[in-house]
Write an enzyme that holds these catalytic residues in place. Sequence first.
Site, mmCIF file in Angstrom:
data_model
loop_
_atom_site.group_PDB
_atom_site.id
_atom_site.type_symbol
_atom_site.label_atom_id
_atom_site.label_comp_id
_atom_site.label_asym_id
_atom_site.label_seq_id
_atom_site.Cartn_x
_atom_site.Cartn_y
_atom_site.Cartn_z
ATOM 1 N N PHE A 1 0.881 5.200 9.204
ATOM 2 C CA PHE A 1 0.995 5.172 7.741
ATOM 3 C C PHE A 1 0.091 6.245 7.161
ATOM 4 O O PHE A 1 -1.113 6.244 7.393
ATOM 5 C CB PHE A 1 0.603 3.813 7.156
ATOM 6 C CG PHE A 1 0.780 3.786 5.653
ATOM 7 C CD1 PHE A 1 2.021 3.546 5.090
ATOM 8 C CD2 PHE A 1 -0.289 4.051 4.806
ATOM 9 C CE1 PHE A 1 2.204 3.565 3.707
ATOM 10 C CE2 PHE A 1 -0.117 4.078 3.429
ATOM 11 C CZ PHE A 1 1.128 3.831 2.879
ATOM 12 N N ASP B 1 -6.528 11.057 10.506
ATOM 13 C CA ASP B 1 -6.508 10.331 9.229
ATOM 14 C C ASP B 1 -7.513 9.182 9.320
ATOM 15 O O ASP B 1 -7.255 8.175 9.977
ATOM 16 C CB ASP B 1 -5.088 9.819 8.984
ATOM 17 C CG ASP B 1 -4.933 9.041 7.677
ATOM 18 O OD1 ASP B 1 -5.961 8.717 7.055
ATOM 19 O OD2 ASP B 1 -3.778 8.748 7.302
ATOM 20 N N LYS C 1 -10.052 5.765 0.701
ATOM 21 C CA LYS C 1 -10.385 4.354 0.480
ATOM 22 C C LYS C 1 -11.870 4.029 0.255
ATOM 23 O O LYS C 1 -12.309 3.919 -0.867
ATOM 24 C CB LYS C 1 -9.801 3.514 1.622
ATOM 25 C CG LYS C 1 -8.259 3.464 1.575
ATOM 26 C CD LYS C 1 -7.690 2.329 2.376
ATOM 27 C CE LYS C 1 -6.221 2.061 2.075
ATOM 28 N NZ LYS C 1 -5.248 2.917 2.749
#
Length: 407
Positions: free
Chosen positions: A142, A229, A258
């Site tokens: 993702f 990532d 995040k």
Amino acid sequence: MNAAVPNLTTATVPTSPHVMNTYGRLPIAMSHGQGSRVWDVNGKCYLDALGGIAVNTLGHGHPKLVPALQDQIAKLIHTSNYYHVPGQEALAAKLVALSGLTNVFFCSTGLEANEAALKLARKFGHDKGIERPEIVVYEKAFHGRSIATLSATGNPKVQAGFGPLVEGFIRVPINNIDQLKAATANNPNVVAVFFEAIQGEGGVNPMHMDYLRDVRALCDERGWLLMIDEVQCGMGRTGKWFAHQWAGIQPDVMPLAKGLGSGVPIGAVVVGPKAATIFQPGNHGTTFGGNPLAMRAGIETIRIMEEDGLIDNAVRVGGHLKAALARELAGVDGVKEIRGMGLMLGIDLSKPCGALVQRCADAGLLVSVTADTVVRLVPPLILTIAEADEVVAILCPLIKQLLVETA
Ligand SMILES: *Cc1c(COP(=O)(O)O)cnc(C)c1O
């Protein structure tokens, strides 16, 4: 209280006739938080084992973060990248020191950080004369929901309805170096390998340490960029600043977001020497990226994490939590695996368990379920041992109950 903010203290849960219907939401609206706890508009208290999806690094209302942000808001929220932003240099220097890499580009979200990484990889190829660069991506990955990042994502549900997808991706399974070599054999257009060190949305699937080292070596051998990532697994969550550091390797490109700003929107792409000069003025940019408020949030988040020893806390409390879950769920039929590191844990069950999200909330615990069958715990890094015990005490009986129910 700010008069522009509606005072949601009524006993009803608000409906959203005007907000676009893009999320399957629980019928709960939060009012405020403190530490690892949040309260809804009806005054019900929840232990927060979701942390806004690995975002609220310092929990809620942190006594050191709040005054720093208040100070920054009063001074400057936003200027523009027409001017130097001193906070960008300060936060970049910090991220460079923590990662061992050399340069940083700032943006505002995870998908933007990944979008920048994909653009870096393509221009890296074009600069070498590769007209149609290809990037290796992974099953169950993702990377976000922009057109390019959803194309890199390995989840058909995320892609459905948004074709044609962006081309130039080669997809392989995780943790299989032979398949990576086979999929890229004799292909001179490959420019980069791109993956999460621990897949988050895909079900908390860690890359093996050997695999990380093997891919690093392969990238060096072939002249590819290694792009990791760390949007979800980075910023101390696994007990290192960045999850790939457990394998003793360094990527060439590392998207972050995040947890970097403890809730203030922020993204960053941290790069090493191979990728540091690919972008030149005019190649990339964003209005909000690197604004003074976001930079202050990043600087203070890291400062407070260091001051309060939150990396060690993630190791200690995460290890305790994982062991307690393993003990409590040992031998339970339908518990397949407890995965993850530090305070990024997934409990993989033998059947879909989405119903647990509401049941846990009813019992005063916030968790999420991802990849249908995986209960995901990504709490604030300030979580205490006592709070971890509380998570186990609420969650495990609900898991056992769900597993014995007939489908
Ligand atoms: C959440 C996430 C993203 C996307 O971040 P947004 O801020 O939602 O755009 C990208 N990559 C990973 C690994 C993520 O967990």
